[in-house]
Design an enzyme around this catalytic site. Structure first.
Site, mmCIF file in Angstrom:
data_model
loop_
_atom_site.group_PDB
_atom_site.id
_atom_site.type_symbol
_atom_site.label_atom_id
_atom_site.label_comp_id
_atom_site.label_asym_id
_atom_site.label_seq_id
_atom_site.Cartn_x
_atom_site.Cartn_y
_atom_site.Cartn_z
ATOM 1 N N ASP A 72 0.844 -1.199 0.000
ATOM 2 C CA ASP A 72 0.000 0.000 0.000
ATOM 3 C C ASP A 72 0.873 1.240 0.000
ATOM 4 O O ASP A 72 2.039 1.212 0.406
ATOM 5 C CB ASP A 72 -0.908 0.017 1.229
ATOM 6 C CG ASP A 72 -0.124 0.246 2.520
ATOM 7 O OD1 ASP A 72 -0.195 1.358 3.085
ATOM 8 O OD2 ASP A 72 0.574 -0.692 2.972
ATOM 9 N N GLY A 123 7.472 0.064 4.620
ATOM 10 C CA GLY A 123 6.188 -0.235 3.980
ATOM 11 C C GLY A 123 6.291 -0.164 2.468
ATOM 12 O O GLY A 123 7.340 -0.428 1.878
ATOM 13 N N GLU A 124 5.159 0.149 1.832
ATOM 14 C CA GLU A 124 5.103 0.363 0.382
ATOM 15 C C GLU A 124 5.459 -0.888 -0.425
ATOM 16 O O GLU A 124 5.886 -0.795 -1.576
ATOM 17 C CB GLU A 124 6.020 1.524 -0.023
ATOM 18 C CG GLU A 124 5.728 2.811 0.722
ATOM 19 C CD GLU A 124 6.776 3.890 0.460
ATOM 20 O OE1 GLU A 124 7.350 3.906 -0.649
ATOM 21 O OE2 GLU A 124 7.024 4.694 1.366
ATOM 22 N N GLY A 125 5.310 -2.073 0.163
ATOM 23 C CA GLY A 125 5.622 -3.308 -0.528
ATOM 24 C C GLY A 125 7.078 -3.710 -0.474
ATOM 25 O O GLY A 125 7.462 -4.755 -1.020
ATOM 26 N N THR A 126 7.906 -2.911 0.185
ATOM 27 C CA THR A 126 9.354 -3.139 0.157
ATOM 28 C C THR A 126 9.745 -4.464 0.804
ATOM 29 O O THR A 126 10.504 -5.256 0.231
ATOM 30 C CB THR A 126 10.086 -1.979 0.865
ATOM 31 O OG1 THR A 126 9.680 -0.742 0.281
ATOM 32 C CG2 THR A 126 11.588 -2.128 0.739
#
Length: 367
Positions: free
Chosen positions: A179, A322-325
């Protein structure tokens, strides 16, 4: 009244093929490398084989990162280190290749797809393919109002379902889900606390950008107040997403459910994707068998949700951005597990004919 009942997914979702998984385990026992010496890579290869329905497992060649973006009104309470309404800046950084997930995606050779479900910005700031299906501009402040109307929640879930269908139809063979949100971890903590029956202080973490003590206390209070509004609607997942989720979280929930319907395996990222997975599990108890927890984010709510779903994170590297990392970091391990399971030779004197579970035919036989 909504025409969408998430409980219907329970009849649509089947578990990955257990017979194929047993075949994968049997093949592993016959490899020249001694059983147990590859650690969890064996388990990952067997999970992927069952999801694909074939032994030996096929390589993961068309993975994709899918990120759902949205702003949450609760960020107005200064519960995030980022300003309210600034999620579009995260999107822009990812599009420009300047975010961690974009750098890693280039390195491992996968595409990144961003879907605006509820950003609070002028659509002209971002490309049309990102913003064209936005459900609404920002989600409501969940401590005092619903995040979405019931109709908006249904639209968001159907958006996620449509994206899952598009990925499956285009040949994507594994999804890394994440996200791009501001205030999303507050909504996620609320959903997880409601579904696990815990208090706000138990699930409230410091977010990807590590808020200070005062912000953490404000976040706890926001989760506490949002919980009072979430608990009365626990019996209906769509109402729960409308009350305490947001457009991006509702879309991710629909995406996860439809990926399970389409037999597309998914690697989950942090607490937001874990919250959506927990809502989806409530609707369809078999669905978590299609998901892999990519990493431990350090958020207490994520740990709570993964424990409830019996998902064990692949990595624990202290990645909180976050952010899919974090989930993307797990992808090379899954790819390595597939390569080892498929390409290592079997021991001499053992049968090496493999049975394909997807069509029920034995290789080497003709009609």
């Amino acid at each position: 009244m909504s025409a969408l009942n998430l409980d219907d997914f329970s009849d649509l979702i089947e578990r990955p093929d257990s017979g194929v998984r047993r075949d994968a385990e049997d093949r592993r026992e016959r490899l020249a490398v001694a059983p147990g010496t590859l650690g969890r890579l064996d388990e990952l290869g067997e999970w992927l084989a069952a999801a694909q329905g074939t032994v030996p497992v096929r390589p993961v060649e068309r993975a994709k990162v899918v990120l759902f973006a949205g702003d949450h009104g609760v960020a107005e309470l200064n519960v995030s280190a980022r300003p309210a309404g600034s999620a579009h800046l995260l999107v822009r950084a990812a599009l420009d290749g300047a975010s961690p997930v974009a750098v890693l995606a280039r390195r491992v050779g996968v595409q990144v797809r961003i879907v605006d479900a509820g950003l609070d910005c002028d659509p002209a700031l971002l490309p049309e393919e990102v913003v064209r299906r936005r459900v609404r501009r920002g989600s409501g402040r969940i401590d005092i109002e619903d995040a979405l109307t019931l109709e908006e929640a249904e639209t968001a879930v159907r958006l996620g379902m449509a994206v899952a269908d598009e990925e499956a139809d285009s040949g994507t063979d594994l999804v890394v889900l994440g996200d791009l949100s501001v205030g999303g971890t507050t909504a996620a903590a609320t959903l997880i606390a409601a579904l696990c029956g815990t208090d706000a202080s138990v699930v409230t973490g410091r977010g990807g950008a590590h808020i200070d003590d005062l912000a953490w206390m404000r976040k706890c209070a926001a989760v506490r107040d949002a919980l009072r509004r979430a608990r009365p609607v626990l019996g209906d997942q769509l109402e729960l997403l409308a009350a305490a989720g947001g457009a991006d979280l509702a879309a991710m929930t629909g995406f996860l459910l439809q990926c399970a319907v389409r037999r597309t395996p998914v690697i989950l990222d942090g607490v937001v994707s874990a919250a959506c997975a927990l809502v989806a599990q409530r609707a369809a108890f078999r669905a978590p068998d299609w998901w892999l927890a990519g990493h431990a984010s350090g958020e207490p709510a994520q740990a709570k949700a993964l424990d409830r779903m019996a998902l064990n994170p692949v990595l624990d590297q202290g990645v909180t951005v976050g952010e899919g990392t974090g989930a993307l970091l797990a992808l090379p391990l899954v790819q390595a597990a597939a390569a080892l399971a498929a390409e290592l030779p079997v021991r001499e004197g053992t049968a090496d004919a493999e049975r394909t579970g997807s069509d029920g035919a034995d290789e080497g036989l003709d009609g």
